[in-house]
Design an enzyme around this catalytic site. Structure first.
Site, PDB file in Angstrom:
ATOM      1  N   ASN A   5       0.877  -1.251  -0.060  1.00 33.25           N
ATOM      2  CA  ASN A   5      -0.015  -0.066  -0.164  1.00 33.25           C
ATOM      3  C   ASN A   5       0.883   1.218   0.305  1.00 33.25           C
ATOM      4  OD1 ASN A   5      -2.125   2.131   0.032  1.00 33.25           O
ATOM      5  ND2 ASN A   5      -2.735   1.434   2.203  1.00 33.25           N
ATOM      6  N   LYS A  11       3.405   1.218   3.164  1.00 39.52           N
ATOM      7  CA  LYS A  11       3.429   0.129   3.825  1.00 39.52           C
ATOM      8  C   LYS A  11       3.208  -1.293   3.080  1.00 39.52           C
ATOM      9  CE  LYS A  11      -0.791  -0.619   7.399  1.00 39.52           C
ATOM     10  NZ  LYS A  11      -2.275  -0.126   7.526  1.00 39.52           N
ATOM     11  N   ARG A  19      -2.528  -2.071  -3.669  1.00 40.48           N
ATOM     12  CA  ARG A  19      -3.522  -0.871  -3.528  1.00 40.48           C
ATOM     13  C   ARG A  19      -3.985   0.056  -3.870  1.00 40.48           C
ATOM     14  NH1 ARG A  19      -5.017   3.240   0.756  1.00 40.48           N
ATOM     15  NH2 ARG A  19      -7.615   3.297   0.666  1.00 40.48           N
ATOM     16  N   HIS A  27     -12.853   2.185  -0.198  1.00 39.49           N
ATOM     17  CA  HIS A  27     -12.790   1.450   1.216  1.00 39.49           C
ATOM     18  C   HIS A  27     -13.710  -0.160   0.463  1.00 39.49           C
ATOM     19  CE1 HIS A  27     -12.872   4.718   4.150  1.00 39.49           C
ATOM     20  NE2 HIS A  27     -11.970   4.466   3.605  1.00 39.49           N
ATOM     21  N   ASN A  54     -10.298   7.365  10.393  1.00 38.34           N
ATOM     22  CA  ASN A  54     -10.212   8.604  10.382  1.00 38.34           C
ATOM     23  C   ASN A  54     -10.773   9.160   8.931  1.00 38.34           C
ATOM     24  OD1 ASN A  54      -8.996  11.193  10.698  1.00 38.34           O
ATOM     25  ND2 ASN A  54      -7.689  10.755   8.577  1.00 38.34           N
ATOM     26  N   GLY A  55     -11.001   8.010   8.279  1.00 32.79           N
ATOM     27  CA  GLY A  55     -11.890   8.049   6.213  1.00 32.79           C
ATOM     28  C   GLY A  55     -12.843   6.923   6.861  1.00 32.79           C
ATOM     29  N   ARG A  81     -11.765  15.818   7.010  1.00 33.17           N
ATOM     30  CA  ARG A  81     -12.948  15.981   5.699  1.00 33.17           C
ATOM     31  C   ARG A  81     -14.313  16.172   5.976  1.00 33.17           C
ATOM     32  NH1 ARG A  81     -11.395  10.477   2.619  1.00 33.17           N
ATOM     33  NH2 ARG A  81      -9.481   9.841   4.357  1.00 33.17           N
ATOM     34  N   GLY A 105     -10.973   1.582  13.076  1.00 36.19           N
ATOM     35  CA  GLY A 105     -10.509   2.381  13.995  1.00 36.19           C
ATOM     36  C   GLY A 105     -11.684   2.904  14.698  1.00 36.19           C
ATOM     37  N   GLY A 146     -14.984   2.199  14.282  1.00 38.30           N
ATOM     38  CA  GLY A 146     -16.183   0.816  14.102  1.00 38.30           C
ATOM     39  C   GLY A 146     -15.865  -0.503  15.287  1.00 38.30           C
ATOM     40  N   GLU A 154      -7.973  -6.122   5.311  1.00 35.83           N
ATOM     41  CA  GLU A 154      -7.744  -5.272   3.534  1.00 35.83           C
ATOM     42  C   GLU A 154      -5.951  -5.515   2.704  1.00 35.83           C
ATOM     43  OE1 GLU A 154      -9.153  -1.070   3.198  1.00 35.83           O
ATOM     44  OE2 GLU A 154      -7.925  -0.979   5.530  1.00 35.83           O
TER      45      GLU A 154
END
Length: 404
Positions: free
Chosen positions: A7, A14, A90, A179, A210-211, A240, A330, A332, A387
């Site tokens: 990623n 990552k 990704r 996502h 965060n998103g 955002r 995070g 959830g 993911e």
């Protein structure tokens, strides 16, 4: 089969190396500040985790350091990079061209580059990762896994915007959703847990962090999702703004006498929880400030929970019911208070959670925790998203198809 999952960001890389026989993570890590001073790599394997300084002028040097970490020292998990069978990347935006994961070819790279205006922060970084991987790993197969592909089953009534149709035809202006790898993973994991074929289930997957985005998954197919042409739309997020009256954009631009780029910075990086609370983009900090009596922090928390609740309700209406609500990401996975507030007063829809199970969900040390109250018609699950594993699975599936 061993799959290296990548990623890439513009200044980060990552990674995870996954042995697909048993789906075990052999190692994982993060290269940071690529192209800057004080670059570093964090590598975790064999029970050891270490952060060390490094020099990364480009992503190529970062990949070389990853190989070094994987093949030497305490973090060694393979003898040679030739043991890696494939690399899964990704890629954020696949537009309408990529409705499923695919083997990366020069033509695919060119198409991803053409889609960069739709994801200017992400697709170019993904290409950097692909090109650097080619230099370091040679002819190992590379597979692109798109955030948007799981949402490609949306019908036109869900993805079209009510603007002149020619803008969709000429410029691809429509809802795409993001996502996707997370929504796909947790919806399939939910079906496994519920011991029902996903083709028989109506699910609402809430990826909250965060998103954040929410998806309505009917019989394994996404029929609607909250993010739009870009990841700016939908719910308010860490920084955002989420959905906004389009006229606000012009009003602010001319009132503040700023450029489109400056306004984009405001909407993407200075809005959301940060903009409303004035405290932080991190929900934990916002909740702490709210409990200490900060009214703006309380407002920010209330706004987000309300928007999530409202979206869940609209998706139940769109699907004509729901079998399970899934919380992931995070927020959830870890914010019991938010889950409780979101599900409050939804008994009439069959949604009711157990207070004790919800509060203690994080203590269970399980990838799936059910927090449904006794007698509730709708199941409520907290699922740890993965993911990277979803990308590895897609990569393996693409290669298996190539071999047939």
């Amino acid at each position: 089969m061993k799959v290296l999952v990548i990623n890439c960001g513009s200044s980060s890389l990552k990674y995870q190396l996954i042995d697909m026989e048993g789906e075990h993570v052999l190692c994982k890590g993060l290269c940071e500040r690529i192209g800057m001073e004080s670059s570093m790599i964090t590598h975790e394997a064999n029970g050891h985790k270490a952060t060390t300084p490094a020099i990364f002028p480009t992503h190529t040097e970062a990949f070389l350091e990853v190989v070094k970490k994987m093949t030497t020292g305490d973090g060694k998990v393979i003898d040679d990079p030739s043991e890696i069978n494939a690399i899964g990347h990704r890629i954020v935006h696949g537009g309408e061209k990529f409705k499923e994961s695919c083997l990366i070819t020069p033509e695919v790279v060119a198409a991803i580059r053409e889609l960069s205006p739709l994801a200017p922060l992400h697709n170019p970084a993904g290409i950097l990762g692909i090109e650097a991987a080619r230099k370091v790993f040679g002819d190992i197969p590379n597979v692109a896994v798109f955030d948007t592909s799981f949402h490609s089953t949306m019908p036109p009534k869900a993805y079209m915007y009510a603007i002149p149709y020619e803008y969709y035809e000429k410029y691809g202006v429509r809802r795409y959703g993001f996502h996707g790898t997370s929504h796909k993973y947790v919806s399939h994991r939910a079906a496994e847990y519920l011991e029902e074929p996903i083709e028989r289930l109506k699910l609402i997957t809430c990826h909250l962090g965060n998103g954040s985005s929410i998806a309505a998954v009917d019989q394994g197919r996404v029929v609607d999702t909250s993010m739009g042409m870009t990841p700016l739309a939908g719910l308010m997020m860490g920084t955002r703004c989420g959905d906004l009256d389009p006229s606000v954009v012009n009003y602010l631009k001319y009132t503040l006498n700023i450029t489109g780029h400056q306004l984009d910075e405001i909407l993407n990086k200075k809005s959301g929880l940060l903009g409303i609370s004035g405290v932080s983009s991190d929900k934990r900090d916002v909740e702490k400030a709210a409990k200490e009596g900060n009214p703006r922090a309380q407002l920010a928390s209330d706004m987000l929970n309300y928007q999530i609740k409202k979206t869940i309700g609209s998706y139940i209406a769109a699907m004509g019911g729901v079998d399970a609500i899934i919380f992931t990401g995070g927020i959830g996975e870890h914010d019991a208070d938010s889950r409780a507030k979101i599900c409050h007063h939804m008994d009439w829809l069959g949604i009711r959670i157990d207070t004790d199970k919800n509060r203690d969900a994080h203590k269970q040390n399980k990838d799936v925790v059910e927090i449904t109250a006794w007698g509730a018609r709708v199941r409520t699950l907290v699922i740890e998203t993965n993911e990277e594993l979803m990308i590895a699975r897609d990569t393996k599936e693409v290669l298996n198809k190539q071999d047939q």
